[in-house]
Design a protein around this motif. Structure first.
Motif, PDB file in Angstrom:
ATOM      1  N   ILE A   1       0.858  -1.168   0.000  1.00 46.99           N
ATOM      2  CA  ILE A   1       0.000   0.000   0.000  1.00 46.99           C
ATOM      3  C   ILE A   1       0.905   1.232   0.000  1.00 46.99           C
ATOM      4  CG2 ILE A   1      -1.812   1.255   1.228  1.00 46.99           C
ATOM      5  CD1 ILE A   1      -2.634  -1.408   2.485  1.00 46.99           C
ATOM      6  N   GLY A   2       0.944   1.949  -1.112  1.00 48.03           N
ATOM      7  CA  GLY A   2       1.863   3.071  -1.247  1.00 48.03           C
ATOM      8  C   GLY A   2       1.329   4.392  -0.733  1.00 48.03           C
ATOM      9  N   CYS A   3       0.012   4.593  -0.861  1.00 51.03           N
ATOM     10  CA  CYS A   3      -0.596   5.814  -0.349  1.00 51.03           C
ATOM     11  C   CYS A   3      -2.091   5.598  -0.183  1.00 51.03           C
ATOM     12  CB  CYS A   3      -0.320   7.014  -1.252  1.00 51.03           C
ATOM     13  SG  CYS A   3      -1.205   6.987  -2.831  1.00 51.03           S
ATOM     14  N   LEU A   4      -2.699   6.470   0.602  1.00 52.07           N
ATOM     15  CA  LEU A   4      -4.144   6.436   0.828  1.00 52.07           C
ATOM     16  C   LEU A   4      -4.706   7.819   0.531  1.00 52.07           C
ATOM     17  CD1 LEU A   4      -4.238   4.513   4.236  1.00 52.07           C
ATOM     18  CD2 LEU A   4      -4.820   3.574   1.999  1.00 52.07           C
ATOM     19  N   ASN A   5      -5.758   7.874  -0.258  1.00 51.08           N
ATOM     20  CA  ASN A   5      -6.437   9.122  -0.587  1.00 51.08           C
ATOM     21  C   ASN A   5      -7.879   8.988  -0.139  1.00 51.08           C
ATOM     22  OD1 ASN A   5      -7.573  11.407  -1.671  1.00 51.08           O
ATOM     23  ND2 ASN A   5      -6.611  11.192  -3.686  1.00 51.08           N
TER      24      ASN A   5
ATOM     25  N   ALA B   1       0.093  18.194  10.127  1.00 50.80           N
ATOM     26  CA  ALA B   1      -0.165  18.717   8.790  1.00 50.80           C
ATOM     27  C   ALA B   1      -1.520  18.264   8.251  1.00 50.80           C
ATOM     28  CB  ALA B   1       0.949  18.270   7.837  1.00 50.80           C
ATOM     29  N   LEU B   2      -2.209  17.401   9.004  1.00 51.13           N
ATOM     30  CA  LEU B   2      -3.491  16.876   8.547  1.00 51.13           C
ATOM     31  C   LEU B   2      -4.588  17.940   8.597  1.00 51.13           C
ATOM     32  CD1 LEU B   2      -3.566  13.448  10.442  1.00 51.13           C
ATOM     33  CD2 LEU B   2      -3.220  13.768   7.978  1.00 51.13           C
ATOM     34  N   PRO B   3      -5.541  17.861   7.667  1.00 50.73           N
ATOM     35  CA  PRO B   3      -6.705  18.759   7.755  1.00 50.73           C
ATOM     36  C   PRO B   3      -7.675  18.282   8.843  1.00 50.73           C
ATOM     37  CG  PRO B   3      -6.940  17.275   5.886  1.00 50.73           C
ATOM     38  CD  PRO B   3      -5.563  17.026   6.458  1.00 50.73           C
ATOM     39  N   GLU B   4      -8.784  18.965   8.986  1.00 55.43           N
ATOM     40  CA  GLU B   4      -9.768  18.628  10.007  1.00 55.43           C
ATOM     41  C   GLU B   4     -10.469  17.306   9.697  1.00 55.43           C
ATOM     42  OE1 GLU B   4     -10.277  20.412  12.775  1.00 55.43           O
ATOM     43  OE2 GLU B   4      -8.671  21.754  12.144  1.00 55.43           O
TER      44      GLU B   4
ATOM     45  N   LYS C   1     -12.428  16.072   6.312  1.00 54.02           N
ATOM     46  CA  LYS C   1     -11.764  16.535   5.096  1.00 54.02           C
ATOM     47  C   LYS C   1     -11.017  15.372   4.437  1.00 54.02           C
ATOM     48  CE  LYS C   1     -12.775  20.927   5.781  1.00 54.02           C
ATOM     49  NZ  LYS C   1     -13.654  21.718   4.867  1.00 54.02           N
ATOM     50  N   THR C   2     -10.702  15.531   3.164  1.00 55.19           N
ATOM     51  CA  THR C   2      -9.937  14.515   2.446  1.00 55.19           C
ATOM     52  C   THR C   2      -8.452  14.852   2.490  1.00 55.19           C
ATOM     53  OG1 THR C   2     -10.184  15.667   0.331  1.00 55.19           O
ATOM     54  CG2 THR C   2     -11.843  14.002   0.890  1.00 55.19           C
ATOM     55  N   THR C   3      -7.639  13.810   2.407  1.00 54.20           N
ATOM     56  CA  THR C   3      -6.195  14.005   2.431  1.00 54.20           C
ATOM     57  C   THR C   3      -5.499  12.834   1.761  1.00 54.20           C
ATOM     58  OG1 THR C   3      -4.322  14.577   3.867  1.00 54.20           O
ATOM     59  CG2 THR C   3      -5.779  12.836   4.634  1.00 54.20           C
ATOM     60  N   ILE C   4      -4.241  13.025   1.433  1.00 59.16           N
ATOM     61  CA  ILE C   4      -3.412  11.953   0.886  1.00 59.16           C
ATOM     62  C   ILE C   4      -2.305  11.648   1.881  1.00 59.16           C
ATOM     63  CG2 ILE C   4      -1.821  11.250  -0.952  1.00 59.16           C
ATOM     64  CD1 ILE C   4      -3.354  13.031  -2.863  1.00 59.16           C
ATOM     65  N   ILE C   5      -2.166  10.379   2.227  1.00 54.58           N
ATOM     66  CA  ILE C   5      -1.145   9.931   3.151  1.00 54.58           C
ATOM     67  C   ILE C   5      -0.237   8.935   2.434  1.00 54.58           C
ATOM     68  CG2 ILE C   5      -0.679   8.702   5.315  1.00 54.58           C
ATOM     69  CD1 ILE C   5      -1.995  11.373   5.750  1.00 54.58           C
ATOM     70  N   TYR C   6       1.069   9.180   2.448  1.00 54.41           N
ATOM     71  CA  TYR C   6       2.024   8.226   1.896  1.00 54.41           C
ATOM     72  C   TYR C   6       2.330   7.195   2.978  1.00 54.41           C
ATOM     73  CZ  TYR C   6       2.477  11.655  -1.800  1.00 54.41           C
ATOM     74  OH  TYR C   6       2.198  12.506  -2.829  1.00 54.41           O
ATOM     75  N   THR C   7       2.280   5.929   2.619  1.00 54.41           N
ATOM     76  CA  THR C   7       2.319   4.885   3.639  1.00 54.41           C
ATOM     77  C   THR C   7       3.479   3.913   3.500  1.00 54.41           C
ATOM     78  OG1 THR C   7       0.824   3.499   2.304  1.00 54.41           O
ATOM     79  CG2 THR C   7      -0.183   4.940   3.952  1.00 54.41           C
TER      80      THR C   7
END
Length: 206
Positions: free
Chosen positions: A2-6, A37-40, A43-49
């Motif tokens: 799993i490379g990232c999560l959106n 650095a995360l939004p509230e 909200k949507t975000t991208i996390i590199y995992t």
């Protein structure tokens, strides 16, 4: 892998994040540098995992950018450094601050991090020097010039469990409950949020 999560943030409790992607909720642990650095929530975000598989668990570690993830992967290759300690190191300083410590033999700063004794710090400097030689940190850049624990954010109404949330987060990063409780109580002020409290308490111990 799993490379990232959106996806959408469902819950935030440092250092743990619950993020929904296509109807599936993923539990991810982040260093505080990335967590802040995360939004509230909502909200949507991208996390590199980085995905770790053990005999007794499957764990996801997340980062706000690929630089932090890259350093995390280098850290866990070092002798005596597992994912938990690597997460703690990146919670106490940014990737650039760590690189600066390694490149300029700043043992005294590294040993202030929980779980990093003098021998571990010396070993990290020796093992990581060649791996990080191309990361490009200026000799004039002091660690204090880029501290991640800033106090310039607006205060928010604190949740009822702000004190306990902060203590739990610090214990999760490797501090003893006594150390965490003492640091948190010293920084506790009216109107402070759990994230602000964690930042202030962590800054006072490093």
């Amino acid at each position: 892998m799993i490379g990232c999560l959106n996806g959408t943030i469902l819950e935030k409790q440092p250092p743990d994040l619950l993020i929904e992607v296509a109807g599936v909720g993923y539990e991810v642990q982040l260093p505080l540098t990335s967590f802040y650095a995360l939004p509230e929530v909502g909200k949507t975000t991208i996390i590199y995992t980085h995905f770790v598989v053990r005999e007794d668990a499957q764990l996801l570690y997340g980062f706000s950018n690929q630089t932090e993830r890259s350093l995390f992967r280098q850290l866990i290759k070092a002798n005596g450094v597992g994912p938990k300690l690597a997460l703690t190191i990146l919670s106490g300083m940014t990737a650039q601050q760590f690189v600066r410590c390694v490149q300029f033999d700043d043992i005294s700063t590294l040993v202030k991090l929980p779980g990093v004794g003098k021998k571990t710090a010396e070993r990290l400097v020796i093992e990581m020097r060649d791996r990080l030689k191309d990361w490009g940190v200026s000799a004039t850049t002091a660690v204090s010039d880029k501290l991640i624990l800033q106090d310039d954010e607006a205060f928010f109404a604190p949740p009822a469990s702000a004190e306990q949330d902060a203590i739990s987060a610090l214990v999760g990063l490797g501090y003893s409950r006594l150390q965490a409780a003492k640091a948190v109580k010293q920084q506790l002020t009216p109107g402070i949020s759990s994230e602000q409290l964690i930042k202030a308490a962590l800054k006072s111990m490093i």
